[in-house]
Design a protein around this motif. Structure first.
Motif, PDB file in Angstrom:
ATOM      1  N   LEU A  73     -29.125  -1.213   6.176  1.00 56.57           N
ATOM      2  CA  LEU A  73     -30.438  -0.989   6.772  1.00 56.57           C
ATOM      3  C   LEU A  73     -31.404  -1.987   6.158  1.00 56.57           C
ATOM      4  O   LEU A  73     -31.509  -2.080   4.933  1.00 56.57           O
ATOM      5  CB  LEU A  73     -30.919   0.440   6.516  1.00 56.57           C
ATOM      6  CG  LEU A  73     -32.243   0.808   7.209  1.00 56.57           C
ATOM      7  CD1 LEU A  73     -32.241   2.262   7.636  1.00 56.57           C
ATOM      8  CD2 LEU A  73     -33.446   0.549   6.296  1.00 56.57           C
ATOM      9  N   VAL A  74     -32.081  -2.762   7.004  1.00 59.29           N
ATOM     10  CA  VAL A  74     -33.049  -3.746   6.535  1.00 59.29           C
ATOM     11  C   VAL A  74     -34.449  -3.258   6.869  1.00 59.29           C
ATOM     12  O   VAL A  74     -34.761  -2.980   8.027  1.00 59.29           O
ATOM     13  CB  VAL A  74     -32.807  -5.129   7.165  1.00 59.29           C
ATOM     14  CG1 VAL A  74     -33.855  -6.127   6.669  1.00 59.29           C
ATOM     15  CG2 VAL A  74     -31.409  -5.637   6.833  1.00 59.29           C
ATOM     16  N   ALA A  75     -35.277  -3.113   5.838  1.00 59.76           N
ATOM     17  CA  ALA A  75     -36.679  -2.728   6.038  1.00 59.76           C
ATOM     18  C   ALA A  75     -37.434  -3.953   6.522  1.00 59.76           C
ATOM     19  O   ALA A  75     -37.600  -4.921   5.781  1.00 59.76           O
ATOM     20  CB  ALA A  75     -37.269  -2.207   4.733  1.00 59.76           C
ATOM     21  N   VAL A 113     -34.088 -11.971   5.763  1.00 63.28           N
ATOM     22  CA  VAL A 113     -33.052 -11.100   5.196  1.00 63.28           C
ATOM     23  C   VAL A 113     -32.169 -10.532   6.308  1.00 63.28           C
ATOM     24  O   VAL A 113     -30.936 -10.569   6.227  1.00 63.28           O
ATOM     25  CB  VAL A 113     -33.691  -9.962   4.381  1.00 63.28           C
ATOM     26  CG1 VAL A 113     -32.660  -8.882   4.049  1.00 63.28           C
ATOM     27  CG2 VAL A 113     -34.295 -10.503   3.098  1.00 63.28           C
ATOM     28  N   ALA A 114     -32.787 -10.007   7.355  1.00 60.59           N
ATOM     29  CA  ALA A 114     -32.024  -9.420   8.453  1.00 60.59           C
ATOM     30  C   ALA A 114     -31.158 -10.469   9.148  1.00 60.59           C
ATOM     31  O   ALA A 114     -29.971 -10.236   9.425  1.00 60.59           O
ATOM     32  CB  ALA A 114     -32.980  -8.770   9.460  1.00 60.59           C
ATOM     33  N   GLY A 167     -32.151  -2.684  11.783  1.00 62.53           N
ATOM     34  CA  GLY A 167     -33.525  -2.973  11.362  1.00 62.53           C
ATOM     35  C   GLY A 167     -34.427  -1.773  11.568  1.00 62.53           C
ATOM     36  O   GLY A 167     -34.343  -1.097  12.600  1.00 62.53           O
ATOM     37  N   ILE A 168     -35.268  -1.498  10.577  1.00 61.59           N
ATOM     38  CA  ILE A 168     -36.237  -0.399  10.674  1.00 61.59           C
ATOM     39  C   ILE A 168     -37.622  -0.937  10.318  1.00 61.59           C
ATOM     40  O   ILE A 168     -37.798  -1.600   9.297  1.00 61.59           O
ATOM     41  CB  ILE A 168     -35.904   0.753   9.703  1.00 61.59           C
ATOM     42  CG1 ILE A 168     -34.551   1.375  10.043  1.00 61.59           C
ATOM     43  CG2 ILE A 168     -37.007   1.801   9.716  1.00 61.59           C
ATOM     44  CD1 ILE A 168     -34.558   2.267  11.275  1.00 61.59           C
ATOM     45  N   THR A 169     -38.600  -0.671  11.168  1.00 63.03           N
ATOM     46  CA  THR A 169     -39.992  -1.001  10.874  1.00 63.03           C
ATOM     47  C   THR A 169     -40.788   0.288  10.817  1.00 63.03           C
ATOM     48  O   THR A 169     -40.628   1.163  11.682  1.00 63.03           O
ATOM     49  CB  THR A 169     -40.583  -1.929  11.950  1.00 63.03           C
ATOM     50  OG1 THR A 169     -39.815  -3.140  11.994  1.00 63.03           O
ATOM     51  CG2 THR A 169     -42.031  -2.273  11.635  1.00 63.03           C
TER      52      THR A 169
END
Length: 390
Positions: free
Chosen positions: A34-36, A46-47, A59-61
């Motif tokens: 999981l990439v913030a 990073v993602a 991906g999570i925003t």
């Protein structure tokens, strides 16, 4: 499927499993990360980097603040434009992306404390609380719920596998190092987190990678403001959050003389010289904010020097139990402001999570509400830190 080496048949111990670039014993394609994603260039790189390496990226925003109110404002994170940019990166690189509404959590865990701390005469650092209470607590739990093997962020800091456990180290680029804002990271969180940019020597390398991946955010400016503080106007935000709470009072010299009046302690910070509105004479600085009596206390610059700093909510990332300090205390380097280099000090525990920090050379402008971050005397390791109290 976990990637493992063949078993030995000659009686020798098994060969340990191979590890991927994130230090996990799996092939990248079997590793969910999981990439913030804030929508900026750092987390986007990073993602994209992890997706290019073959990882199962999600991906999570986080929507932390009313992005409708901040949409047109440059330098704010977590705004509508940033959500759009994060989603576009995910579409371009071909991985799923989700937006989570964390407005209520953010207000309760960060904004409310920020307002109350300012009214109490402290100088809080909301970005640390956001990392501690939202990104590295609530979002990390979401990552586990999604069965992610780890969570990666675009912070400039390094996670190093030490002889006993994972260690936190300053970024390779001292200009980008964010260790001051991440001192409260707990050991169990550090075990799960990954910081793929911490080894880079400059922000230029990050932007070069963004161009290599074809990301449109490659030249996007860095965020400058706290997301809920437009144009750096802290007092305006406090007055909006706590209408009528700021009360006028006196500006008083250390020797007891009343030099003037003010419209609320929220308009002042420790070490402030300009904008006091008390006329000429000797240069005077804010040396204390007494919220109980609504007084702003001023004095000469030498009155700002502090050698002993009490801290609370200590988070210890060093070896051994924090309370088992050697005689004389832990020898460390400390930062009392994010922009200052570590200075030699001793930390003496006064309780399970409290301590007194003795600065070997007094520092100016030490303010309640700021963080005091501990570093190893030599090398780059972050040993934790605490919150400065009165």
């Amino acid at each position: 499927m976990t990637q493992t080496a063949p078993r030995r048949t000659d009686g020798a111990p098994d060969i340990p499993p191979l590890r991927n670039s994130l230090g996990l014993p799996k092939r990248p394609e079997d590793t969910r990360v999981l990439v913030a994603m804030s929508g900026g260039v750092d987390s986007s790189v990073v993602a994209a980097m992890l997706k290019r390496e073959g990882y199962d990226v999600v991906g999570i925003t986080l929507q932390l603040y009313d992005h409708g109110a901040t949409l047109a404002r440059k330098g704010a994170c977590c705004a509508g434009r940033d959500i759009h940019d994060a989603r576009r990166v995910a579409d371009e690189m071909g991985f799923p992306h989700y937006v989570l509404d964390y407005e209520n959590r953010f207000r309760e865990s960060v904004i409310d404390e920020f307002a109350d701390a300012y009214l109490a005469g402290a100088t809080p650092v909301p970005c640390i609380r956001c990392n501690e209470r939202v990104k590295f607590r609530d979002l990390l739990e979401t990552a586990r719920d999604l069965e992610a093997d780890c969570m990666a962020t675009g912070h400039y800091i390094q996670r190093v596998d030490g002889p006993a456990r994972a260690e936190l180290h300053r970024a390779a680029d001292p200009e980008r190092d964010q260790s001051y804002f991440l001192f409260s990271t707990k050991q169990e969180q550090l075990d799960y987190l990954r910081f793929p940019l911490g080894h880079l020597k400059s922000k230029a390398e990050t932007r070069a990678l963004a161009r290599e991946f074809g990301l449109e955010v490659a030249d996007k400016p860095d965020s400058q403001d706290i997301c809920f503080v437009p144009n750096g106007s802290y007092a305006a935000v406090i007055e909006k959050l706590r209408p009528g709470a700021a009360e006028p009072g006196e500006i008083v010299h250390l020797d007891g003389r009343v030099l003037g009046t003010h419209e609320g302690v929220i308009h002042y910070t420790i070490g402030q010289r300009r904008g006091l509105g008390i006329g000429g004479g000797e240069p005077l600085y804010v040396v204390k904010l007494d919220a109980d009596s609504h007084r702003v206390v001023v004095g000469p610059r030498e009155a700002l020097a502090t050698a002993r700093v009490p801290v609370r909510e200590v988070n210890w990332l060093g070896d051994g139990d924090f309370r088992d300090a050697p005689e004389g205390g832990w020898e460390v380097g400390v930062k009392v402001r994010s922009t200052r280099p570590p200075k030699p000090a001793r930390v003496r525990p006064t309780g399970p999570d409290s301590a007194e920090v003795e600065l070997l050379a007094p520092e100016e402008g030490v303010a309640p509400g700021q963080a005091c971050v501990f570093y190893a005397p030599e090398g780059s390791r972050v040993l934790g830190g605490g919150w400065i109290t009165r």
